[in-house]
Design a protein around this motif. Structure first.
Motif, PDB file in Angstrom:
ATOM      1  N   ARG A  23       0.815  -1.048   0.245  1.00  0.00           N
ATOM      2  CA  ARG A  23      -0.176   0.045  -0.138  1.00  0.00           C
ATOM      3  C   ARG A  23       0.850   1.169  -0.202  1.00  0.00           C
ATOM      4  O   ARG A  23       0.638   2.516  -0.164  1.00  0.00           O
ATOM      5  N   LYS A  24       1.855   1.049   0.680  1.00  0.00           N
ATOM      6  CA  LYS A  24       3.484   2.086   0.929  1.00  0.00           C
ATOM      7  C   LYS A  24       4.352   1.867   0.693  1.00  0.00           C
ATOM      8  O   LYS A  24       4.544   0.846   1.107  1.00  0.00           O
ATOM      9  N   PRO A  25       4.946   2.214  -0.444  1.00  0.00           N
ATOM     10  CA  PRO A  25       6.019   1.481  -1.132  1.00  0.00           C
ATOM     11  C   PRO A  25       7.103   1.841  -0.123  1.00  0.00           C
ATOM     12  O   PRO A  25       7.658   2.999   0.936  1.00  0.00           O
ATOM     13  N   LEU A  26       8.190   1.248  -0.011  1.00  0.00           N
ATOM     14  CA  LEU A  26       9.062   1.162   0.741  1.00  0.00           C
ATOM     15  C   LEU A  26      10.182   2.058  -0.055  1.00  0.00           C
ATOM     16  O   LEU A  26      10.377   1.069  -1.187  1.00  0.00           O
ATOM     17  N   PRO A  27      10.688   2.586   0.863  1.00  0.00           N
ATOM     18  CA  PRO A  27      12.185   3.126   0.220  1.00  0.00           C
ATOM     19  C   PRO A  27      13.490   2.642  -0.387  1.00  0.00           C
ATOM     20  O   PRO A  27      13.903   3.225  -0.820  1.00  0.00           O
ATOM     21  N   LEU A  28      13.419   1.756  -0.176  1.00  0.00           N
ATOM     22  CA  LEU A  28      14.457   1.039  -0.235  1.00  0.00           C
ATOM     23  C   LEU A  28      14.254  -0.784  -0.357  1.00  0.00           C
ATOM     24  O   LEU A  28      13.729  -0.915   0.293  1.00  0.00           O
ATOM     25  N   PRO A  29      15.165  -1.287  -1.380  1.00  0.00           N
ATOM     26  CA  PRO A  29      14.646  -2.811  -1.771  1.00  0.00           C
ATOM     27  C   PRO A  29      14.850  -3.848  -0.111  1.00  0.00           C
ATOM     28  O   PRO A  29      15.850  -3.298   0.895  1.00  0.00           O
ATOM     29  N   PHE A  30      14.434  -3.875   0.652  1.00  0.00           N
ATOM     30  CA  PHE A  30      14.418  -5.796   1.672  1.00  0.00           C
ATOM     31  C   PHE A  30      14.626  -6.636   1.462  1.00  0.00           C
ATOM     32  O   PHE A  30      13.564  -7.776   0.582  1.00  0.00           O
ATOM     33  N   ASN A  31      15.117  -7.373   2.256  1.00  0.00           N
ATOM     34  CA  ASN A  31      15.448  -9.136   2.060  1.00  0.00           C
ATOM     35  C   ASN A  31      15.301  -9.284   3.597  1.00  0.00           C
ATOM     36  O   ASN A  31      16.268  -9.223   4.179  1.00  0.00           O
ATOM     37  N   GLY A  32      14.563 -10.524   3.863  1.00  0.00           N
ATOM     38  CA  GLY A  32      14.232 -10.642   5.195  1.00  0.00           C
ATOM     39  C   GLY A  32      13.868 -12.219   5.475  1.00  0.00           C
ATOM     40  O   GLY A  32      13.197 -12.821   4.659  1.00  0.00           O
ATOM     41  N   GLU A  33      14.282 -12.650   6.722  1.00  0.00           N
ATOM     42  CA  GLU A  33      13.817 -13.881   7.246  1.00  0.00           C
ATOM     43  C   GLU A  33      12.656 -13.981   7.765  1.00  0.00           C
ATOM     44  O   GLU A  33      12.218 -13.170   8.832  1.00  0.00           O
ATOM     45  N   ILE A  34      11.754 -14.913   7.850  1.00  0.00           N
ATOM     46  CA  ILE A  34      10.495 -14.595   8.547  1.00  0.00           C
ATOM     47  C   ILE A  34      10.406 -15.435  10.113  1.00  0.00           C
ATOM     48  O   ILE A  34      11.140 -16.422  10.046  1.00  0.00           O
ATOM     49  N   LEU A  35      10.066 -14.107  10.791  1.00  0.00           N
ATOM     50  CA  LEU A  35      10.414 -15.139  12.348  1.00  0.00           C
ATOM     51  C   LEU A  35       8.901 -15.665  12.747  1.00  0.00           C
ATOM     52  O   LEU A  35       9.005 -16.271  13.168  1.00  0.00           O
ATOM     53  N   ALA A  36       8.122 -14.916  12.400  1.00  0.00           N
ATOM     54  CA  ALA A  36       6.945 -15.941  12.414  1.00  0.00           C
ATOM     55  C   ALA A  36       5.465 -14.992  11.236  1.00  0.00           C
ATOM     56  O   ALA A  36       5.551 -14.235  10.911  1.00  0.00           O
ATOM     57  N   LEU A  37       4.584 -16.162  10.967  1.00  0.00           N
ATOM     58  CA  LEU A  37       3.683 -15.743  11.055  1.00  0.00           C
ATOM     59  C   LEU A  37       2.169 -15.739  11.446  1.00  0.00           C
ATOM     60  O   LEU A  37       2.699 -17.026  12.150  1.00  0.00           O
ATOM     61  N   LEU A  38       1.337 -14.723  11.993  1.00  0.00           N
ATOM     62  CA  LEU A  38       0.435 -15.349  12.505  1.00  0.00           C
ATOM     63  C   LEU A  38      -0.434 -14.836  11.245  1.00  0.00           C
ATOM     64  O   LEU A  38      -1.188 -13.744  11.092  1.00  0.00           O
ATOM     65  N   PRO A  39      -2.357 -15.961  12.042  1.00  0.00           N
ATOM     66  CA  PRO A  39      -3.324 -15.297  10.820  1.00  0.00           C
ATOM     67  C   PRO A  39      -3.902 -14.137  12.408  1.00  0.00           C
ATOM     68  O   PRO A  39      -3.801 -14.105  13.139  1.00  0.00           O
ATOM     69  N   ASP A  40      -4.600 -13.126  11.432  1.00  0.00           N
ATOM     70  CA  ASP A  40      -5.635 -11.954  11.942  1.00  0.00           C
ATOM     71  C   ASP A  40      -6.646 -11.519  10.601  1.00  0.00           C
ATOM     72  O   ASP A  40      -6.167 -10.676   9.485  1.00  0.00           O
ATOM     73  N   GLY A  41      -7.438 -12.472  11.217  1.00  0.00           N
ATOM     74  CA  GLY A  41      -8.892 -12.546  10.163  1.00  0.00           C
ATOM     75  C   GLY A  41      -8.436 -12.869   8.823  1.00  0.00           C
ATOM     76  O   GLY A  41      -7.708 -14.141   8.981  1.00  0.00           O
ATOM     77  N   PRO A  42      -8.978 -12.163   7.944  1.00  0.00           N
ATOM     78  CA  PRO A  42      -8.283 -12.520   5.996  1.00  0.00           C
ATOM     79  C   PRO A  42      -6.803 -13.280   5.980  1.00  0.00           C
ATOM     80  O   PRO A  42      -6.815 -13.085   5.231  1.00  0.00           O
ATOM     81  N   GLY A  43      -5.715 -12.465   6.207  1.00  0.00           N
ATOM     82  CA  GLY A  43      -4.765 -11.714   6.647  1.00  0.00           C
ATOM     83  C   GLY A  43      -3.615 -12.482   8.045  1.00  0.00           C
ATOM     84  O   GLY A  43      -4.226 -13.529   8.462  1.00  0.00           O
ATOM     85  N   VAL A  44      -2.801 -12.242   7.499  1.00  0.00           N
ATOM     86  CA  VAL A  44      -1.655 -12.603   7.978  1.00  0.00           C
ATOM     87  C   VAL A  44      -0.756 -11.541   8.808  1.00  0.00           C
ATOM     88  O   VAL A  44      -0.339 -10.727   7.687  1.00  0.00           O
ATOM     89  N   VAL A  45       0.216 -11.452   9.637  1.00  0.00           N
ATOM     90  CA  VAL A  45       0.774 -10.654  10.277  1.00  0.00           C
ATOM     91  C   VAL A  45       2.187 -11.600  10.270  1.00  0.00           C
ATOM     92  O   VAL A  45       2.329 -12.537  10.623  1.00  0.00           O
ATOM     93  N   TRP A  47       6.378 -10.876  11.714  1.00  0.00           N
ATOM     94  CA  TRP A  47       7.335 -10.770  11.802  1.00  0.00           C
ATOM     95  C   TRP A  47       9.036 -10.944  10.862  1.00  0.00           C
ATOM     96  O   TRP A  47       8.835 -11.966  10.482  1.00  0.00           O
ATOM     97  N   VAL A  48       9.531  -9.694  10.598  1.00  0.00           N
ATOM     98  CA  VAL A  48      10.228 -10.533   9.536  1.00  0.00           C
ATOM     99  C   VAL A  48      11.902  -9.781   9.979  1.00  0.00           C
ATOM    100  O   VAL A  48      11.382  -8.739  10.777  1.00  0.00           O
ATOM    101  N   GLN A  49      12.727  -9.594   9.992  1.00  0.00           N
ATOM    102  CA  GLN A  49      14.200  -9.343   9.801  1.00  0.00           C
ATOM    103  C   GLN A  49      15.723  -9.493   9.456  1.00  0.00           C
ATOM    104  O   GLN A  49      15.213 -10.440   8.361  1.00  0.00           O
ATOM    105  N   SER A  50      15.625  -8.175   8.607  1.00  0.00           N
ATOM    106  CA  SER A  50      16.092  -8.447   7.311  1.00  0.00           C
ATOM    107  C   SER A  50      18.521  -8.843   8.026  1.00  0.00           C
ATOM    108  O   SER A  50      17.908  -8.471   9.316  1.00  0.00           O
ATOM    109  N   ALA A  51      18.883  -8.908   7.438  1.00  0.00           N
ATOM    110  CA  ALA A  51      20.175  -8.616   7.807  1.00  0.00           C
ATOM    111  C   ALA A  51      21.240  -8.056   8.051  1.00  0.00           C
ATOM    112  O   ALA A  51      21.750  -8.726   8.804  1.00  0.00           O
TER     113      ALA A  51
END
Length: 70
Positions: A23-45, A47-51
Motif C-alpha cells: 500500500r505504501k512503497p518501501l524506500p529501499l529494497p528489503f530482504n528478510g527472514e521470516i520470524l513468525a506468521l500469525l493469522p489475523d482475520g482474512p490476513g496474516v501478520v 514478523w521479519v528480520q533483515s540481514a
C-alpha cells in the motif's frame, strides 16, 4: 523468505511465491527472514528480520493480495 522491491512484496514459502502489492512503497529494497506468521482475520501478520538485524512487521491481506507495514 520475504522480500520487497518498490511497490511489491514477495513471500516465498515451501517453494511457492506469493506476491502482494504494498500500500505504501518501501524506500529501499528489503530482504528478510521470516520470524513468525500469525493469522489475523482474512490476513496474516508477518514478523521479519533483515540481514542487518532490523525487524519489520507486515499485514498481508490474502484476499486482496495487498500488504502494509505496521
Amino acid at each position: 523468505m520475504l522480500f520487497a522491491l518498490a511497490d511489491r512484496l514477495v513471500l516465498i514459502l515451501e517453494g511457492r511465491e506469493l506476491r502482494f502489492r504494498l500500500r505504501k512503497p518501501l524506500p529501499l529494497p528489503f530482504n528478510g527472514e521470516i520470524l513468525a506468521l500469525l493469522p489475523d482475520g482474512p490476513g496474516v501478520v508477518a514478523w521479519v528480520q533483515s540481514a542487518d538485524g532490523k525487524r519489520r512487521v507486515f499485514l498481508l491481506d490474502f484476499p486482496r493480495r495487498t500488504a502494509r507495514e505496521m
